[in-house]
Write a protein that holds these residues in place. Structure first.
Motif, PDB file in Angstrom:
ATOM      1  N   LYS A 105       0.833  -1.214   0.000  1.00  0.00           N
ATOM      2  CA  LYS A 105       0.000   0.000   0.000  1.00  0.00           C
ATOM      3  C   LYS A 105       0.862   1.257   0.000  1.00  0.00           C
ATOM      4  CE  LYS A 105      -0.373   0.310   5.005  1.00  0.00           C
ATOM      5  NZ  LYS A 105      -1.001  -0.390   6.119  1.00  0.00           N
ATOM      6  N   SER A 144       5.312  -5.774  10.503  1.00  0.00           N
ATOM      7  CA  SER A 144       6.759  -5.553  10.593  1.00  0.00           C
ATOM      8  C   SER A 144       7.278  -5.619  12.030  1.00  0.00           C
ATOM      9  CB  SER A 144       7.120  -4.176  10.006  1.00  0.00           C
ATOM     10  OG  SER A 144       6.905  -4.164   8.619  1.00  0.00           O
ATOM     11  N   THR A 168       6.427  -2.137   5.903  1.00  0.00           N
ATOM     12  CA  THR A 168       7.583  -1.271   6.123  1.00  0.00           C
ATOM     13  C   THR A 168       8.915  -2.020   6.062  1.00  0.00           C
ATOM     14  OG1 THR A 168       6.122   0.017   7.555  1.00  0.00           O
ATOM     15  CG2 THR A 168       8.469   0.525   7.656  1.00  0.00           C
ATOM     16  N   ARG A 223       6.387   4.324   4.308  1.00  0.00           N
ATOM     17  CA  ARG A 223       5.403   4.623   3.272  1.00  0.00           C
ATOM     18  C   ARG A 223       5.335   6.119   3.019  1.00  0.00           C
ATOM     19  NH1 ARG A 223       3.177   0.042   5.529  1.00  0.00           N
ATOM     20  NH2 ARG A 223       2.443   1.068   7.412  1.00  0.00           N
TER      21      ARG A 223
HETATM   22  C1  LIG Z   1      -0.167  -1.415   6.645  1.00  0.00           C
HETATM   23  C2  LIG Z   1      -0.661  -2.731   7.111  1.00  0.00           C
HETATM   24  C3  LIG Z   1       0.206  -3.804   7.362  1.00  0.00           C
HETATM   25  C4  LIG Z   1       1.720  -3.674   7.271  1.00  0.00           C
HETATM   26  O1  LIG Z   1       2.194  -2.879   8.289  1.00  0.00           O
HETATM   27  P1  LIG Z   1       3.778  -2.664   8.495  1.00  0.00           P
HETATM   28  O2  LIG Z   1       3.873  -2.204   9.885  1.00  0.00           O
HETATM   29  O3  LIG Z   1       4.190  -1.648   7.500  1.00  0.00           O
HETATM   30  O4  LIG Z   1       4.426  -3.974   8.275  1.00  0.00           O
HETATM   31  C5  LIG Z   1      -0.332  -5.010   7.711  1.00  0.00           C
HETATM   32  N1  LIG Z   1      -1.671  -5.188   7.826  1.00  0.00           N
HETATM   33  C6  LIG Z   1      -2.540  -4.193   7.610  1.00  0.00           C
HETATM   34  C7  LIG Z   1      -3.994  -4.459   7.743  1.00  0.00           C
HETATM   35  C8  LIG Z   1      -2.056  -2.939   7.267  1.00  0.00           C
HETATM   36  O5  LIG Z   1      -2.933  -1.948   7.067  1.00  0.00           O
END
Ligand SMILES: *Cc1c(COP(=O)(O)O)cnc(C)c1O
Length: 240
Positions: free
Chosen positions: A36, A206, A224, A230
């Motif tokens: 995303k 993460s 991440t 992001r």
């Molecule tokens: C953004 C997101 C992630 C990933 O999060 P990170 O901390 O960047 O790894 C996982 N699951 C959902 C539902 C998210 O919105």
């Protein structure tokens, strides 16, 4: 090697270590790369490094990326992990392989009605509000059994209930991080005991993937740590 390639290998190494520590096989855990707010090129780089499953939060952004990367299909698997409104279900049913964020029956019914017959069943997880007040998305644990049985009874050829998903409140330290993941695992176990064939626990990001793997995650959603920080979400102009 690209930096995405390097980070992807680091995350895979973390997963292997977490599985060894938990006495589990690394094959039991699928890595979902959460792309995303990163562009199609980031997905291409991860694909070139061997990654196949990608998670998107925002329906419109996901659809655009899926279209931009159509040349990589069918090698890619697309998972919607963010909120889904009724008016977007058709596009999702037509383009995605999985939806992790089902939290009410109406959404699952629409996905079942709208999944095109030539595609394999859409794979579903129910999102559980595991941290209570902290999150507004997800079905409450007390309401989960009724929802799970109703979704499992939808036409099997169109949708298939695979398991549960949660986004716990951020916590520090392994013990505190394990607690909500343990609760999600226990909810899945009680649904299995009640006769539902669930094989997926979508949990771990993460910062807490080790805790999630320790509690039985079969799919971790990592953004991440693979793609870096992001960029801020660009404001989207409403469709005319
Ligand atoms: C953004 C997101 C992630 C990933 O999060 P990170 O901390 O960047 O790894 C996982 N699951 C959902 C539902 C998210 O919105």
């Amino acid at each position: 090697m690209s930096s995405i390639d390097t980070k992807l290998q680091e995350v895979k190494a973390r997963l292997v270590t977490a599985c060894i520590t938990a006495g589990r096989s690394a094959e039991e855990v699928t890595l979902l790369a959460v792309s995303k707010l990163h562009g199609p090129d980031a997905v291409r780089a991860a694909h070139a490094a061997g990654q196949r499953a990608f998670g998107e939060n925002y329906v419109q952004e996901g659809l655009e990326k899926i279209a931009a990367l159509a040349d990589l299909r069918p090698g890619l698997e697309w998972h919607l992990i963010g909120p889904l409104q009724s008016n977007k279900t058709r596009a999702v049913a037509e383009a995605f392989d999985w939806v992790h964020s089902v939290d009410r029956l109406r959404i699952a019914q629409r996905l079942a009605e709208q999944r095109p017959a030539h595609l394999p069943p859409l794979q579903l997880c129910l999102q559980v509000n595991i941290s209570g007040e902290a999150s507004k998305s997800g079905v409450l644990p007390a309401e989960l059994p009724a929802l799970a049985h109703a979704v499992a009874a939808l036409p099997a050829g169109r949708v298939r209930l695979r398991g549960l998903m949660a986004i716990p409140e951020p916590a520090t330290g392994l013990a505190a991080q394990r607690e909500p993941h343990r609760r999600l695992r226990e909810l899945a176990e009680s649904l299995r005991a009640a006769g539902l064939a669930l094989d997926t626990l979508s949990m771990g990001m993460s910062d807490d993937l080790e805790a999630a793997v320790a509690e039985g995650a079969t799919m971790v959603r990592v953004g991440t740590a693979i793609f870096g920080a992001r960029p801020a979400a660009a404001p989207r102009s409403p469709k005319p």
